[in-house]
Design a protein around this motif. Structure first.
Motif, short mmCIF file in Angstrom:
data_model
loop_
_atom_site.label_atom_id
_atom_site.label_comp_id
_atom_site.label_asym_id
_atom_site.label_seq_id
_atom_site.Cartn_x
_atom_site.Cartn_y
_atom_site.Cartn_z
N LEU A 82 7.52 75.47 59.64
CA LEU A 82 7.15 77.20 59.21
C LEU A 82 6.89 77.41 57.96
CD1 LEU A 82 7.03 79.66 59.62
CD2 LEU A 82 9.59 79.95 59.97
N PRO A 83 8.09 76.38 56.36
CA PRO A 83 7.84 76.17 55.49
C PRO A 83 6.44 75.94 54.58
CG PRO A 83 10.06 75.88 55.86
CD PRO A 83 8.84 75.52 57.33
N GLY A 84 6.12 74.81 55.20
CA GLY A 84 4.61 74.54 55.54
C GLY A 84 3.75 75.40 56.16
N ALA A 85 3.95 76.32 56.61
CA ALA A 85 2.78 77.13 57.28
C ALA A 85 2.44 78.37 56.25
CB ALA A 85 3.30 77.34 58.54
N LEU A 86 4.19 78.64 56.32
CA LEU A 86 4.23 79.87 55.00
C LEU A 86 3.08 79.89 53.83
CD1 LEU A 86 7.99 80.95 55.67
CD2 LEU A 86 5.96 82.13 56.62
N LYS A 87 3.81 78.85 53.34
CA LYS A 87 3.24 78.40 52.51
C LYS A 87 1.34 78.46 52.56
CE LYS A 87 2.43 74.54 48.57
NZ LYS A 87 2.95 72.91 48.31
N CYS A 88 0.78 78.11 53.66
CA CYS A 88 -0.49 77.93 53.24
C CYS A 88 -0.60 79.46 53.90
CB CYS A 88 -0.82 76.97 54.55
SG CYS A 88 -2.64 76.54 54.87
N LEU A 121 -4.68 83.47 58.53
CA LEU A 121 -3.81 82.42 60.15
C LEU A 121 -4.83 81.64 60.14
CD1 LEU A 121 -3.07 84.84 62.81
CD2 LEU A 121 -1.47 84.16 60.69
N ARG A 122 -6.77 81.83 60.07
CA ARG A 122 -7.63 80.55 60.10
C ARG A 122 -7.17 79.83 59.25
NH1 ARG A 122 -9.64 77.84 63.31
NH2 ARG A 122 -10.11 79.76 64.46
N LYS A 123 -6.84 79.82 57.52
CA LYS A 123 -6.27 78.19 57.48
C LYS A 123 -4.86 78.04 57.06
CE LYS A 123 -5.72 78.92 53.12
NZ LYS A 123 -4.79 79.53 51.16
N VAL A 124 -4.08 78.54 58.39
CA VAL A 124 -2.83 77.71 58.74
C VAL A 124 -3.52 77.14 60.38
CG1 VAL A 124 -1.34 78.19 60.38
CG2 VAL A 124 -1.16 79.24 58.02
N MET A 125 -4.45 76.99 60.54
CA MET A 125 -5.00 76.28 62.36
C MET A 125 -5.71 75.92 61.71
SD MET A 125 -3.92 77.75 64.90
CE MET A 125 -3.38 79.11 65.48
N ASP A 126 -6.54 75.54 60.58
CA ASP A 126 -6.99 74.03 59.34
C ASP A 126 -6.17 73.79 59.06
OD1 ASP A 126 -9.94 75.88 60.51
OD2 ASP A 126 -9.95 76.81 58.07
N TRP A 127 -4.83 74.19 58.79
CA TRP A 127 -4.25 72.79 58.40
C TRP A 127 -3.25 72.31 59.03
CZ3 TRP A 127 1.37 74.20 59.31
CH2 TRP A 127 2.30 73.37 57.96
N GLU A 171 -4.92 71.01 61.63
CA GLU A 171 -5.69 70.27 62.33
C GLU A 171 -5.87 69.03 61.06
OE1 GLU A 171 -8.52 70.31 65.08
OE2 GLU A 171 -6.69 71.92 65.71
N ALA A 172 -6.31 69.72 59.98
CA ALA A 172 -6.19 68.13 59.18
C ALA A 172 -4.33 67.51 59.07
CB ALA A 172 -6.16 69.05 57.51
N MET A 173 -3.61 68.67 59.09
CA MET A 173 -2.23 67.34 59.74
C MET A 173 -2.50 66.07 60.96
SD MET A 173 -0.85 67.80 57.34
CE MET A 173 1.41 67.41 57.51
N GLU A 174 -2.81 66.89 61.65
CA GLU A 174 -3.27 65.78 62.74
C GLU A 174 -3.98 64.72 62.48
OE1 GLU A 174 -4.38 65.47 68.56
OE2 GLU A 174 -4.24 67.64 67.10
N ALA A 175 -5.16 65.56 62.31
CA ALA A 175 -6.31 63.99 62.10
C ALA A 175 -6.26 63.39 60.69
CB ALA A 175 -7.42 64.77 61.51
N ASN A 176 -4.63 63.29 60.24
CA ASN A 176 -4.21 62.54 58.89
C ASN A 176 -3.44 61.39 59.40
OD1 ASN A 176 -6.02 62.38 56.98
ND2 ASN A 176 -5.64 64.19 56.29
N GLN A 177 -3.00 62.16 61.11
CA GLN A 177 -2.17 61.61 61.64
C GLN A 177 -0.71 61.46 60.46
OE1 GLN A 177 -2.25 57.14 62.00
NE2 GLN A 177 -4.20 57.71 63.18
N ARG A 178 -0.35 63.17 60.44
CA ARG A 178 0.84 63.56 59.32
C ARG A 178 1.67 64.68 60.46
NH1 ARG A 178 -0.60 65.04 53.29
NH2 ARG A 178 1.25 65.40 53.51
N TRP A 179 1.60 64.66 61.40
CA TRP A 179 1.75 66.03 62.45
C TRP A 179 3.62 65.93 62.34
CZ3 TRP A 179 -0.81 70.14 64.10
CH2 TRP A 179 0.61 71.04 65.37
N CYS A 180 3.87 64.78 62.35
CA CYS A 180 5.90 64.89 62.25
C CYS A 180 6.14 65.56 60.70
CB CYS A 180 6.39 63.76 62.07
SG CYS A 180 5.80 62.75 60.87
N CYS A 204 -9.85 67.72 64.72
CA CYS A 204 -9.60 67.46 66.19
C CYS A 204 -11.62 68.68 66.15
CB CYS A 204 -8.61 68.19 67.10
SG CYS A 204 -7.37 68.25 66.60
N ASP A 205 -12.13 67.04 66.13
CA ASP A 205 -13.46 67.78 65.99
C ASP A 205 -13.76 67.55 67.66
OD1 ASP A 205 -14.77 68.45 63.88
OD2 ASP A 205 -14.97 66.71 63.32
#
Length: 251
Positions: free
Chosen positions: A164-170, A143-149, A151-160, A1-2
Motif C-alpha cells: 500500500l505505501p508503494g501504491a500511495l507513493k505512485c 490509478l492508471r499509474k498504480v496499475m502500470d506500476w 504491471e512493471a512489478m510483475e514483469a520485473n519479478q518484484r511482486w513480493c 503483462c502484455d
C-alpha cells in the motif's frame, strides 16, 4: 503483462484446460466445473461450446444457457462440460457496458448472444459483440499509474515488494483518498484487488513451471498453503488441480 498467446487446437481434451492470460482478461477453455461456491474480483462470462450448455448458480437460483454472465464479487458456481470463460479485470478494462448498460442491469444473467463456435481465437469477436473493449480503461490517471506500476512489478519479478505505501507513493494521494477512489473506480477494495492480482501472479508462475510453494513465495505469500486457501476461495478449485490439468498458453 502484455498479451500472451500461442497457437491452440480448437477443442481441448475432455479433462484438459487451456489458460491464456491476455493482459486484463484470463481466458479458460475446456471442462469448467467449479461447483464449490466462490467469488472473485473479475466479471465472468461463460460461453458453452456447440452441443453443450452451461449452468450458473447464484443466490440459490440456477441459470442454464449457452452464454452466462456474473459480475465481480458475486458468489457463484459454474458447471459446463465444455466451454470458454473470460475473467475480466474491471480495473483494467472498459466495462461500462457490464456495469451500467443493457443487458447488464442484473448482477448475473443469461445472454442470447454472442454464440461461440468453439475456437479460442474467436475471443476478441465475442467481447466486441457484447460491447466490451479490453485494455481501454477509463480509470483516473493516478490509478492508471498504480496499475502500470503493478504491471512493471510483475514483469520485473518484484511482486513480493508490492505494498500500500508503494501504491500511495505512485498515486501521490493520501491513504483515505486513494482507498476510496480505488474501490469506487476499480470495483473492489485495494486489499481484495491485491489478493486477486497476487493469485494471478502465483498461478502464472506455477503454470510456467515453478512448483506451488516457489510460485507462492515469488508472489509474496508466506507459504503455499496460504496461496491454496485464497485460490480455492476465489475459484472453487485448488491451484494444484489447475496446474495438473491445464496447459498455459503464453508467448
Amino acid at each position: 503483462c502484455d498479451a500472451r498467446q500461442m497457437t491452440t487446437p480448437k477443442h481441448p481434451s475432455h479433462h484438459e484446460l487451456e489458460l491464456l492470460r491476455d493482459r486484463d482478461i484470463i481466458w479458460i477453455a475446456g471442462r469448467l466445473s467449479d461447483l464449490r461456491p466462490h467469488r472473485h474480483h473479475a466479471a465472468q462470462i461463460c460461453w458453452a461450446a456447440p452441443g453443450h450448455a452451461a449452468q450458473l448458480t447464484v443466490s440459490g437460483e440456477t441459470l442454464s444457457g449457452s452464454c452466462l454472465m456474473v459480475l465481480g464479487n458475486v458468489e457463484h458456481a459454474l458447471d459446463c462440460s465444455n466451454g470458454l470463460v473470460a475473467l475480466i479485470d474491471s480495473g483494467r478494462s472498459d466495462l461500462g457496458q457490464v456495469r451500467f448498460g443493457a443487458p447488464w442491469e442484473r448482477k448475473y444473467s443469461i445472454l442470447d448472444r454472442p454464440v461461440w463456435c468453439g475456437a479460442l481465437s474467436e475471443r476478441g469477436a465475442l467481447l466486441q459483440e457484447l460491447g466490451i473493449r479490453a485494455g481501454d480503461s477509463k480509470l483516473d490517471p493516478r490509478l492508471r499509474k498504480v496499475m502500470d506500476w503493478l504491471e512493471a512489478m510483475e514483469a520485473n519479478q518484484r511482486w513480493c515488494e508490492v505494498s500500500l505505501p508503494g501504491a500511495l507513493k505512485c498515486a501521490a494521494l493520501s491513504e483515505s483518498r486513494f482507498l476510496h477512489l480505488f474501490s469506487e473506480q476499480v470495483g473492489s477494495p485495494w486489499r481484495s484487488y491485491l489478493v486477486w492480482r497476487r493469485m494471478l501472479v502465483a498461478m502464472s508462475l506455477a503454470l510456467a513451471g515453478e512448483n506451488i510453494t516457489e510460485a507462492a513465495h515469488s508472489a509474496g505469500y508466506s507459504d503455499g498453503a496460504h496461496f491454496a486457501r485464497q485460490f480455492k476461495d476465489q475459484f472453487g478449485i485448488s491451484p494444484s488441480a489447475i496446474a495438473k490439468n491445464s496447459r498455459f498458453l503464453q508467448a
